[in-house]
Motif scaffolding. Structure first.
Motif, PDB file in Angstrom:
ATOM      1  N   VAL A 175       0.856  -1.173   0.000  1.00  0.00           N
ATOM      2  CA  VAL A 175       0.000   0.000   0.000  1.00  0.00           C
ATOM      3  C   VAL A 175       0.899   1.232   0.000  1.00  0.00           C
ATOM      4  O   VAL A 175       1.781   1.376   0.848  1.00  0.00           O
ATOM      5  N   THR A 182       0.547  -4.675  -5.657  1.00  0.00           N
ATOM      6  CA  THR A 182       0.059  -3.556  -4.851  1.00  0.00           C
ATOM      7  C   THR A 182      -1.439  -3.714  -4.621  1.00  0.00           C
ATOM      8  O   THR A 182      -2.171  -4.200  -5.488  1.00  0.00           O
ATOM      9  N   ASP A 183      -1.879  -3.268  -3.457  1.00  0.00           N
ATOM     10  CA  ASP A 183      -3.299  -3.271  -3.119  1.00  0.00           C
ATOM     11  C   ASP A 183      -3.836  -1.848  -3.078  1.00  0.00           C
ATOM     12  O   ASP A 183      -4.962  -1.631  -2.664  1.00  0.00           O
ATOM     13  N   GLY A 184      -3.032  -0.879  -3.467  1.00  0.00           N
ATOM     14  CA  GLY A 184      -3.521   0.490  -3.513  1.00  0.00           C
ATOM     15  C   GLY A 184      -2.392   1.491  -3.621  1.00  0.00           C
ATOM     16  O   GLY A 184      -1.469   1.500  -2.805  1.00  0.00           O
TER      17      GLY A 184
END
Length: 239
Positions: free
Chosen positions: A56, A77-79
């Motif tokens: 993140v 990636t998650d954000g």
């Protein structure tokens, strides 16, 4: 600014050779990462050796320059959150995997983005999501993909975006879904596709509300399937 990086050099018996854990928060940061070799991973700080969660990355007006050179590498990636983000991504090699998510949860917003992605190699997999719950506006996205049998899935929710994509090679597979809600008649989503090679499959869906969708395709391809759907609230058939 807070940035946390942990690099693990693992023995050959574990799943990854090199692992970088990232948790980035802060403005005006410049981060340059380079991984050389195969079976490397970049992901989140909640990971354990050999099993990676997604990173993140938060901040305003910051830059990420990422190079992964080799085979069977992963970037997860998650954000990525924050306005005025600049990203340079260079992936060279085969059988690599990357997942890039830009403000998918509408947490902090992510407008005025400039991203360059260059891929050289074959049998790579890409999954990119831009603004799933709220649009990512004023995006400038540029791609150059050179190689065979690559799979790209791109979901773009944006009231205003330009997306330039060059694909050179055979048996490549692109699935593009564009959506967004225009606030004015000047809002538009522009997609330019330059395709060269044989036996490619392109599925392009543009379905913005109120905003204009614009598509230009230049192709020199044989034995390929190209399906385009532009839908502004009507009923359409699937590809």
């Amino acid at each position: 600014m807070r940035a946390l990086f942990a690099l693990f050099l693992l023995s050959g018996g574990l799943l990854a050779d090199n692992e970088i854990f990232i948790d980035q928060t802060g403005d005006n940061a410049v981060i340059d990462i380079e991984q050389l070799g195969s079976n490397n991973i970049i992901g989140g700080t909640d990971a354990v050796a050999g099993s990676m969660t997604k990173a993140v990355l938060n901040g305003q007006s910051w830059t990420l320059d990422l190079n992964q050179i080799g085979d069977s590498n992963k970037f997860l990636t998650d954000g990525i959150f924050g306005d005025n983000f600049t990203g340079y991504f260079d992936f060279t090699g085969d059988s690599n995997e990357w997942e890039i998510s830009i403000d998918s949860s509408n947490l902090n917003g992510a407008d005025y983005l400039n991203m360059d992605i260059e891929v050289v190699g074959s049998s790579n997999t890409a999954d990119l999501d831009f603004g799933e719950d709220s649009d990512v506006s004023y995006l400038d996205l540029d791609w150059i993909i050179t190689g065979d049998s690559n799979q790209i899935e791109l979901d773009l929710d944006s009231a205003y975006a330009t997306n330039y994509m060059d694909i050179f090679g055979d048996s490549n597979d692109l699935t593009f879904t564009g959506s967004g809600y225009g606030a004015s008649a000047n809002d538009a989503a522009y997609f330019y596709l330059d395709l060269e090679g044989d036996s490619n499959t392109m599925v392009i869906k543009q379905q913005s509300t109120l905003a204009a969708d614009w598509l230009k395709i230049e192709s020199n391809t044989s034995n390929s399937n190209i399906c385009v759907i532009q839908n502004d609230g009507g009923t359409s058939n699937s590809c």
